[in-house]
Write a protein that holds these residues in place. Sequence first.
Motif, mmCIF file in Angstrom:
data_model
loop_
_atom_site.group_PDB
_atom_site.id
_atom_site.type_symbol
_atom_site.label_atom_id
_atom_site.label_comp_id
_atom_site.label_asym_id
_atom_site.label_seq_id
_atom_site.Cartn_x
_atom_site.Cartn_y
_atom_site.Cartn_z
ATOM 1 N N LEU A 162 -8.278 -8.217 -18.473
ATOM 2 C CA LEU A 162 -7.230 -8.650 -19.405
ATOM 3 C C LEU A 162 -7.524 -7.978 -20.739
ATOM 4 N N PRO A 163 -6.506 -7.449 -21.407
ATOM 5 C CA PRO A 163 -6.787 -6.834 -22.706
ATOM 6 C C PRO A 163 -7.106 -7.892 -23.763
ATOM 7 N N ALA A 164 -7.864 -7.482 -24.768
ATOM 8 C CA ALA A 164 -8.175 -8.412 -25.869
ATOM 9 C C ALA A 164 -7.041 -8.318 -26.881
ATOM 10 N N CYS B 126 0.844 -1.190 0.000
ATOM 11 C CA CYS B 126 0.000 0.000 0.000
ATOM 12 C C CYS B 126 0.888 1.252 0.000
ATOM 13 N N ASP B 127 0.404 2.323 -0.644
ATOM 14 C CA ASP B 127 1.217 3.540 -0.655
ATOM 15 C C ASP B 127 0.724 4.576 0.359
ATOM 16 N N VAL B 128 -0.113 4.119 1.291
ATOM 17 C CA VAL B 128 -0.485 4.983 2.424
ATOM 18 C C VAL B 128 0.283 4.462 3.636
ATOM 19 N N GLN C 21 5.089 -1.472 -22.543
ATOM 20 C CA GLN C 21 4.551 -0.217 -21.994
ATOM 21 C C GLN C 21 3.711 0.519 -23.043
ATOM 22 N N ARG C 22 2.464 0.834 -22.662
ATOM 23 C CA ARG C 22 1.654 1.661 -23.553
ATOM 24 C C ARG C 22 1.833 3.140 -23.203
ATOM 25 N N THR C 23 1.757 3.428 -21.890
ATOM 26 C CA THR C 23 1.866 4.830 -21.452
ATOM 27 C C THR C 23 2.860 4.921 -20.302
ATOM 28 N N PRO C 24 3.924 5.708 -20.463
ATOM 29 C CA PRO C 24 4.829 5.874 -19.320
ATOM 30 C C PRO C 24 4.123 6.626 -18.196
ATOM 31 N N THR D 86 -2.666 12.872 -12.333
ATOM 32 C CA THR D 86 -4.018 12.657 -12.863
ATOM 33 C C THR D 86 -4.248 11.194 -13.203
ATOM 34 N N LYS D 87 -3.141 10.419 -13.278
ATOM 35 C CA LYS D 87 -3.225 8.958 -13.175
ATOM 36 C C LYS D 87 -2.499 8.674 -11.887
ATOM 37 N N ARG D 88 -2.906 7.627 -11.190
ATOM 38 C CA ARG D 88 -2.286 7.357 -9.895
ATOM 39 C C ARG D 88 -0.753 7.280 -10.031
ATOM 40 N N ILE D 89 -0.047 8.075 -9.250
ATOM 41 C CA ILE D 89 1.420 8.063 -9.272
ATOM 42 C C ILE D 89 1.905 6.745 -8.665
ATOM 43 N N GLY E 248 1.659 -3.324 -18.707
ATOM 44 C CA GLY E 248 1.018 -2.412 -17.766
ATOM 45 C C GLY E 248 2.045 -1.759 -16.867
ATOM 46 N N THR E 249 2.067 -0.431 -16.878
ATOM 47 C CA THR E 249 3.011 0.303 -16.043
ATOM 48 C C THR E 249 2.268 1.329 -15.185
ATOM 49 N N GLY E 250 1.125 0.878 -14.632
ATOM 50 C CA GLY E 250 0.421 1.669 -13.619
ATOM 51 C C GLY E 250 1.023 1.336 -12.262
ATOM 52 N N ALA E 251 0.300 1.686 -11.197
ATOM 53 C CA ALA E 251 0.827 1.483 -9.834
ATOM 54 C C ALA E 251 1.197 0.015 -9.585
ATOM 55 N N SER E 252 0.408 -0.924 -10.112
ATOM 56 C CA SER E 252 0.693 -2.351 -9.871
ATOM 57 C C SER E 252 1.934 -2.787 -10.643
ATOM 58 N N GLY E 253 1.992 -2.444 -11.935
ATOM 59 C CA GLY E 253 3.145 -2.825 -12.749
ATOM 60 C C GLY E 253 4.430 -2.254 -12.174
ATOM 61 N N ILE E 254 4.374 -1.016 -11.752
ATOM 62 C CA ILE E 254 5.559 -0.337 -11.203
ATOM 63 C C ILE E 254 6.077 -1.052 -9.952
ATOM 64 N N GLN E 255 5.166 -1.652 -9.190
ATOM 65 C CA GLN E 255 5.606 -2.420 -8.012
ATOM 66 C C GLN E 255 6.121 -3.799 -8.408
ATOM 67 N N ALA E 256 5.444 -4.411 -9.392
ATOM 68 C CA ALA E 256 5.776 -5.811 -9.716
ATOM 69 C C ALA E 256 7.056 -5.930 -10.537
HETATM 70 O O1 N01 Z 1 -3.959 -0.323 -13.036
HETATM 71 P P1 N01 Z 1 -3.887 0.995 -13.921
HETATM 72 P P2 N01 Z 1 -3.091 -0.709 -11.756
HETATM 73 N N1 N01 Z 1 -2.490 -2.646 -23.752
HETATM 74 O O2 N01 Z 1 -5.191 1.074 -14.627
HETATM 75 C C1 N01 Z 1 -1.925 -0.587 -19.152
HETATM 76 C C2 N01 Z 1 -4.425 1.037 -6.999
HETATM 77 N N2 N01 Z 1 -3.110 0.543 -6.629
HETATM 78 O O3 N01 Z 1 -3.487 -2.095 -11.366
HETATM 79 O O4 N01 Z 1 -2.104 3.991 -19.118
HETATM 80 C C3 N01 Z 1 -1.416 -2.161 -23.151
HETATM 81 O O5 N01 Z 1 -3.443 2.158 -13.134
HETATM 82 C C4 N01 Z 1 -2.253 0.843 -18.874
HETATM 83 O O6 N01 Z 1 -1.829 1.663 -19.922
HETATM 84 P P3 N01 Z 1 -2.606 3.072 -20.193
HETATM 85 C C5 N01 Z 1 -4.375 2.480 -7.438
HETATM 86 O O7 N01 Z 1 -5.536 3.118 -6.977
HETATM 87 C C6 N01 Z 1 -2.502 1.067 -5.539
HETATM 88 O O8 N01 Z 1 -1.674 -0.438 -11.945
HETATM 89 O O9 N01 Z 1 -4.076 2.783 -20.062
HETATM 90 N N3 N01 Z 1 -1.402 -1.648 -21.925
HETATM 91 C C7 N01 Z 1 -1.506 1.054 -17.566
HETATM 92 O O10 N01 Z 1 -0.153 1.238 -17.781
HETATM 93 C C8 N01 Z 1 -4.417 2.384 -8.927
HETATM 94 O O11 N01 Z 1 -5.005 3.520 -9.507
HETATM 95 C C9 N01 Z 1 -1.269 0.622 -5.194
HETATM 96 O O12 N01 Z 1 -2.188 3.441 -21.574
HETATM 97 C C10 N01 Z 1 -2.562 -1.631 -21.273
HETATM 98 C C11 N01 Z 1 -1.727 -0.287 -16.880
HETATM 99 O O13 N01 Z 1 -1.986 -1.241 -17.894
HETATM 100 C C12 N01 Z 1 -5.247 1.141 -9.151
HETATM 101 O O14 N01 Z 1 -4.902 0.282 -8.087
HETATM 102 C C13 N01 Z 1 -0.629 -0.355 -5.919
HETATM 103 C C14 N01 Z 1 -3.745 -2.133 -21.835
HETATM 104 C C15 N01 Z 1 -2.920 -0.281 -15.948
HETATM 105 O O15 N01 Z 1 -2.728 0.667 -14.953
HETATM 106 C C16 N01 Z 1 -5.011 0.412 -10.435
HETATM 107 O O16 N01 Z 1 -3.610 0.287 -10.662
HETATM 108 C C17 N01 Z 1 -1.268 -0.875 -7.004
HETATM 109 C C18 N01 Z 1 -3.669 -2.647 -23.136
HETATM 110 N N4 N01 Z 1 -4.757 -3.111 -23.761
HETATM 111 C C19 N01 Z 1 -2.512 -0.431 -7.359
HETATM 112 N N5 N01 Z 1 -4.739 -1.984 -20.945
HETATM 113 C C20 N01 Z 1 -0.596 1.196 -4.024
HETATM 114 O O17 N01 Z 1 -1.180 1.469 -3.006
HETATM 115 C C21 N01 Z 1 -4.194 -1.404 -19.864
HETATM 116 N N6 N01 Z 1 -2.877 -1.195 -20.061
HETATM 117 C C22 N01 Z 1 0.838 1.418 -4.151
#
Ligand code: N01
Length: 552
Positions: free
Chosen positions: A152-154, A59-61, A210-213, A329-332, A187-195
Amino acid sequence: MTQHQTSNTHYDAVVVGAGFAGLYMLHRLRLQGLRAHLFEAGDGVGGTWYWNCYPGARCDVDSMQYSYSWSPQLQQEWQWTERYPAQEEILRYINHVADRFDLRRDITLSTRIVGGQWQAAQQRWRVRTEHGQEVSTQFLITATGCLSESRLPAIEGLEDFKGRIHHTGRWPKTPVDFTGLRVGVMGTGASGIQAIPQLAKQAKQLYVFQRTPNFSVPAWNGPIDPAHQQDWLQHYPEYRAKARSTRSAIMYDYGTQSALEMTPQERLEEMERRWRKGGTNFAHSFSDTFTNRQSNELLGDFVRDKIRQAVHDPEVAQKLLPHDHAIGTKRIGVDTGYYETYNLPHVKLIDLRKTPIERFDATAALTGGQRLELDAMVFATGFDAVTGALERLNIVGEHGRTFKQLWQAGPTSYLGLMTVGFPNLFTITGPGSPSILTNVIISIEQHVEWIADCLAFMQKQGHTRIDPQQAAQDRWVGHVQEVAAGTLFVTANSSYMGANIPGKPKVFLPYIGGFSTYVARCEEVVRKGYEGFDFSSPKAAERQPTASSPSA
Ligand code: N01
């Protein structure tokens, strides 16, 4: 379903989901003497923290804040071990709560609710489980979570891929060993960045698709500072109250100055100071990070510089620079060695915007004219946030429509608590409430307590049914969008906007007006006799279907 439940089983309240929301709701309902039962799809309690057990999940809190505040004893007796709690520790905590408050006897695990219908004649809900059994209940309370419907993406050919496929939000309960394997991660959102840094430790070869940095700040996680822990234990009531008075329900060091009021040197010092502290507090460097494009850009530039410094290969660094959304504006991400992972020789970053995955076959991903042989694919591709789990419940309201059918143009809810057409159905952290923009446990507690108090009020007044009024709901939905429109959040293709799910309407899902403002509104509604809600009682119902609530 337990042996004792049959289609003739009647409850006062059914709760769906055994995460932080469901467990506390069940506890409160029982305290009020209601006959309540909870159904949970997983085979354990924990909700989000049960499913998201991927490597690096944390968790990031701050640990001292990411816990229930409703039991002073519980608050004092639980010992957190790290600055940011790991998934395992949070799950242990939730299990401890379930045992300590003897909650399990009213919980049925491994039982997903797959449908339900309002029974007009009985003025009750009838809900159906995946095992085909039905129960009836006067009140239905969803605690299904904002981030539980993983996606899961199609991608063409994915079904032909013979390697392992895992989603971070549905991680297996048995340990997954990637040692010596060729692994792809998307996926490089919060989960990908941790994993990603954790996967890189095991994999022989790691391809990051990576689709979006995204922006990420360091966690600087470590053992909890005993002095910090002691301070919180001694001042919990005061600190919790302070946290509740803020917009995120978190005690942050909120910046009080616009970036534009500071000299370049002052700005730099402030950002450096916060970077060295780590965590999402960084996003609050300036008072106007989320409302002023220029201030936001200055903060983003600072992180882009940090990325250039951390990543040795300038071409790789360039690919990692976030460019399409305002920071925050996307979760850091809050990371441990994320950017540095790209310096490892066996980690390769693939920019899907330049070279998309054309398809998978049995053993590889085909991208940019190359076959990348893979033994496993990890999808950190996120969730159908906020509304996905509610829609999946397949609950048919009084008008004969489900949430999914009703929400084609975006969710409709009064205060994120109730929706017109779904009498006696409460949605904890529903759309249009602060939920995922806050310390969600505190938002959950506020909803649970509001609902519990409302049920107590109804009991006292002899009311058996509650409905939100259409006009009040319309006003609230409009207000949620209006407040969001005043921020930079609406400019990002984020899951907050539903933009990550093909076909999902692009509207802002949570309420961004701030936790304290939201709570004040909820309290005002109660003070004004549950303004915007209608109640009815059996006697009144004989005269007319719904009667306006009396002043409280
Ligand atoms: O999901 P996300 P998450 N092809 O939706 C990419 C919480 N959380 O599981 O940005 C290719 O943020 C997508 O790319 P894009 C937190 O609230 C908290 O990481 O859509 N890529 C993105 O990079 C967070 O907001 C913690 O272009 C595809 C990624 O997958 C929420 O969970 C830790 C795609 C998805 O990122 C979700 O986070 C983890 C495709 N078809 C999570 N579809 C902490 O407390 C999606 N992507 C630290």
